[in-house]
Design a protein around this motif. Structure first.
Motif, PDB file in Angstrom:
ATOM      1  N   ASP A  83       2.615  -5.082   6.347  1.00  0.00           N
ATOM      2  CA  ASP A  83       3.658  -4.753   7.319  1.00  0.00           C
ATOM      3  C   ASP A  83       5.038  -4.845   6.689  1.00  0.00           C
ATOM      4  O   ASP A  83       5.912  -4.015   6.941  1.00  0.00           O
ATOM      5  N   LEU A  84       5.244  -5.858   5.858  1.00  0.00           N
ATOM      6  CA  LEU A  84       6.537  -6.021   5.195  1.00  0.00           C
ATOM      7  C   LEU A  84       6.821  -4.880   4.226  1.00  0.00           C
ATOM      8  O   LEU A  84       7.976  -4.550   3.978  1.00  0.00           O
ATOM      9  N   ALA A  85       5.764  -4.275   3.665  1.00  0.00           N
ATOM     10  CA  ALA A  85       5.956  -3.141   2.766  1.00  0.00           C
ATOM     11  C   ALA A  85       6.405  -1.903   3.516  1.00  0.00           C
ATOM     12  O   ALA A  85       7.004  -0.995   2.933  1.00  0.00           O
ATOM     13  N   GLU A  86       6.112  -1.842   4.826  1.00  0.00           N
ATOM     14  CA  GLU A  86       6.502  -0.692   5.640  1.00  0.00           C
ATOM     15  C   GLU A  86       7.829  -0.921   6.345  1.00  0.00           C
ATOM     16  O   GLU A  86       8.673  -0.034   6.404  1.00  0.00           O
ATOM     17  N   ARG A  87       8.007  -2.106   6.903  1.00  0.00           N
ATOM     18  CA  ARG A  87       9.230  -2.410   7.641  1.00  0.00           C
ATOM     19  C   ARG A  87       9.442  -3.913   7.632  1.00  0.00           C
ATOM     20  O   ARG A  87       8.500  -4.682   7.820  1.00  0.00           O
ATOM     21  N   GLU A  88      10.673  -4.284   7.420  1.00  0.00           N
ATOM     22  CA  GLU A  88      10.998  -5.705   7.368  1.00  0.00           C
ATOM     23  C   GLU A  88      11.302  -6.202   8.770  1.00  0.00           C
ATOM     24  O   GLU A  88      12.308  -5.831   9.369  1.00  0.00           O
ATOM     25  N   GLU A  89      10.428  -7.028   9.303  1.00  0.00           N
ATOM     26  CA  GLU A  89      10.613  -7.610  10.625  1.00  0.00           C
ATOM     27  C   GLU A  89      10.322  -9.104  10.544  1.00  0.00           C
ATOM     28  O   GLU A  89       9.513  -9.556   9.737  1.00  0.00           O
TER      29      GLU A  89
ATOM     30  N   PRO B 185      15.199   1.568   0.576  1.00  0.00           N
ATOM     31  CA  PRO B 185      14.186   0.852  -0.208  1.00  0.00           C
ATOM     32  C   PRO B 185      12.817   1.477  -0.021  1.00  0.00           C
ATOM     33  O   PRO B 185      12.577   2.217   0.932  1.00  0.00           O
ATOM     34  N   LEU B 186      11.919   1.153  -0.934  1.00  0.00           N
ATOM     35  CA  LEU B 186      10.580   1.732  -0.920  1.00  0.00           C
ATOM     36  C   LEU B 186       9.821   1.298   0.324  1.00  0.00           C
ATOM     37  O   LEU B 186       9.735   0.127   0.639  1.00  0.00           O
ATOM     38  N   ARG B 187       9.273   2.254   1.055  1.00  0.00           N
ATOM     39  CA  ARG B 187       8.485   1.961   2.239  1.00  0.00           C
ATOM     40  C   ARG B 187       7.202   2.773   2.189  1.00  0.00           C
ATOM     41  O   ARG B 187       7.179   3.917   1.734  1.00  0.00           O
ATOM     42  N   LEU B 188       6.130   2.190   2.680  1.00  0.00           N
ATOM     43  CA  LEU B 188       4.852   2.874   2.729  1.00  0.00           C
ATOM     44  C   LEU B 188       4.595   3.384   4.126  1.00  0.00           C
ATOM     45  O   LEU B 188       4.976   2.754   5.108  1.00  0.00           O
ATOM     46  N   HIS B 189       3.940   4.528   4.227  1.00  0.00           N
ATOM     47  CA  HIS B 189       3.507   5.022   5.526  1.00  0.00           C
ATOM     48  C   HIS B 189       2.160   5.684   5.346  1.00  0.00           C
ATOM     49  O   HIS B 189       2.030   6.685   4.662  1.00  0.00           O
ATOM     50  N   CYS B 190       1.126   5.110   5.894  1.00  0.00           N
ATOM     51  CA  CYS B 190      -0.220   5.656   5.769  1.00  0.00           C
ATOM     52  C   CYS B 190      -0.729   6.205   7.098  1.00  0.00           C
ATOM     53  O   CYS B 190      -1.252   7.304   7.152  1.00  0.00           O
TER      54      CYS B 190
ATOM     55  N   GLU C 144       9.351  14.364  -2.938  1.00  0.00           N
ATOM     56  CA  GLU C 144       8.726  13.257  -2.227  1.00  0.00           C
ATOM     57  C   GLU C 144       7.755  12.562  -3.157  1.00  0.00           C
ATOM     58  O   GLU C 144       6.742  13.137  -3.554  1.00  0.00           O
ATOM     59  N   PRO C 145       8.032  11.343  -3.563  1.00  0.00           N
ATOM     60  CA  PRO C 145       7.174  10.675  -4.545  1.00  0.00           C
ATOM     61  C   PRO C 145       5.884  10.176  -3.919  1.00  0.00           C
ATOM     62  O   PRO C 145       5.879   9.671  -2.811  1.00  0.00           O
ATOM     63  N   SER C 146       4.808  10.317  -4.651  1.00  0.00           N
ATOM     64  CA  SER C 146       3.532   9.795  -4.189  1.00  0.00           C
ATOM     65  C   SER C 146       3.435   8.325  -4.539  1.00  0.00           C
ATOM     66  O   SER C 146       3.798   7.902  -5.630  1.00  0.00           O
ATOM     67  N   LEU C 147       2.944   7.543  -3.608  1.00  0.00           N
ATOM     68  CA  LEU C 147       2.803   6.103  -3.808  1.00  0.00           C
ATOM     69  C   LEU C 147       1.383   5.715  -4.132  1.00  0.00           C
ATOM     70  O   LEU C 147       1.078   4.539  -4.242  1.00  0.00           O
ATOM     71  N   GLY C 148       0.498   6.685  -4.237  1.00  0.00           N
ATOM     72  CA  GLY C 148      -0.890   6.355  -4.499  1.00  0.00           C
ATOM     73  C   GLY C 148      -1.611   5.945  -3.235  1.00  0.00           C
ATOM     74  O   GLY C 148      -1.017   5.776  -2.176  1.00  0.00           O
ATOM     75  N   PHE C 149      -2.914   5.789  -3.329  1.00  0.00           N
ATOM     76  CA  PHE C 149      -3.745   5.335  -2.209  1.00  0.00           C
ATOM     77  C   PHE C 149      -3.605   6.249  -0.999  1.00  0.00           C
ATOM     78  O   PHE C 149      -3.797   5.832   0.128  1.00  0.00           O
ATOM     79  N   GLY C 150      -3.220   7.515  -1.184  1.00  0.00           N
ATOM     80  CA  GLY C 150      -3.126   8.435  -0.056  1.00  0.00           C
ATOM     81  C   GLY C 150      -1.871   8.293   0.762  1.00  0.00           C
ATOM     82  O   GLY C 150      -1.750   8.889   1.814  1.00  0.00           O
TER      83      GLY C 150
END
Length: 205
Positions: free
Chosen positions: A185-191, A28-33, A11-17
């Motif tokens: 929001d676009l970095a997490e999910r494309e809507e 595709p790359l998605r962020l989840h914080c 599981e790759p770390s994306l930084g910023f926690g």
């Protein structure tokens, strides 16, 4: 702990926690914080609201006592005109978006005082404090960092001064933050909603 087994995706770390929750080989790359609907998110949102309200105090005190410069009163003069032809002619001669003047025209229906003249900048300034905190929360996944960011921005003297100007600067900052929030929001999910929000915020800024 047992070593990583062969063939198991790391599981790759994306930084910023934040960490990606999907397999990078197929998605595709998605962020989840932080899940927006979680109790933790609700508590942090309430605290950020309280910080924004606390940041409103110096803005209200300064806005009720500080004099308004010539350019500010010129904006008020443009907004309070009852001749729409002259109103739009003055707006076209200014290098500022027309939305601020339209909002100021609405605000002037509630009276003529220092706080009324500054109401748009003060309200958007307070809302910007909350948005800074929410953006910091989503980027860092840390409540502490979010609170620190909101406090630092909300109590910074330059931000307070801009928030009491009878100008469109604070309104522009607000829309920039709104646009950036939708970009996350676009970095997490494309809507479609996120795309429209990002574009609308950028245009209005």
């Amino acid at each position: 702990q047992p070593p990583q087994q062969a063939g198991q995706a790391i599981e790759p770390s994306l930084g910023f926690g934040c960490r990606d929750r999907e397999d990078q080989s197929s998605k595709p790359l998605r962020l989840h914080c932080l899940v927006p609907g979680s109790p933790k998110a609700g508590r942090s949102g309430l605290i950020l609201i309280l910080i924004a309200l606390a940041a409103a105090l110096p803005r209200l005190l300064l806005g009720a006592s500080q004099f308004i410069e010539y350019d500010g009163y010129w904006h008020v003069f443009i907004a309070q005109q009852d001749n729409w032809a002259n109103f739009w002619a003055d707006i076209y001669s200014n290098a500022h978006p027309p939305l601020f003047f339209l909002l100021l025209k609405v605000a002037l229906r509630f009276g003529h005082s220092l706080l009324v003249y500054r109401s748009i900048s003060i309200l958007t300034g307070v809302a910007s404090v909350f948005l800074v905190g929410r953006i910091a929360l989503r980027v860092t996944a840390s409540n502490v960092r979010a609170y620190q960011s909101a406090l630092a921005y909300g109590l910074a003297l330059p931000g307070i001064i801009v928030s009491v100007e009878v100008r469109s600067y604070m309104l522009s900052v607000f829309f920039v933050l709104v646009s950036f929030s939708f970009l996350l929001d676009l970095a997490e999910r494309e809507e479609a909603k996120s795309r429209v929000g990002f574009a609308a915020g950028a245009i209005l800024a």
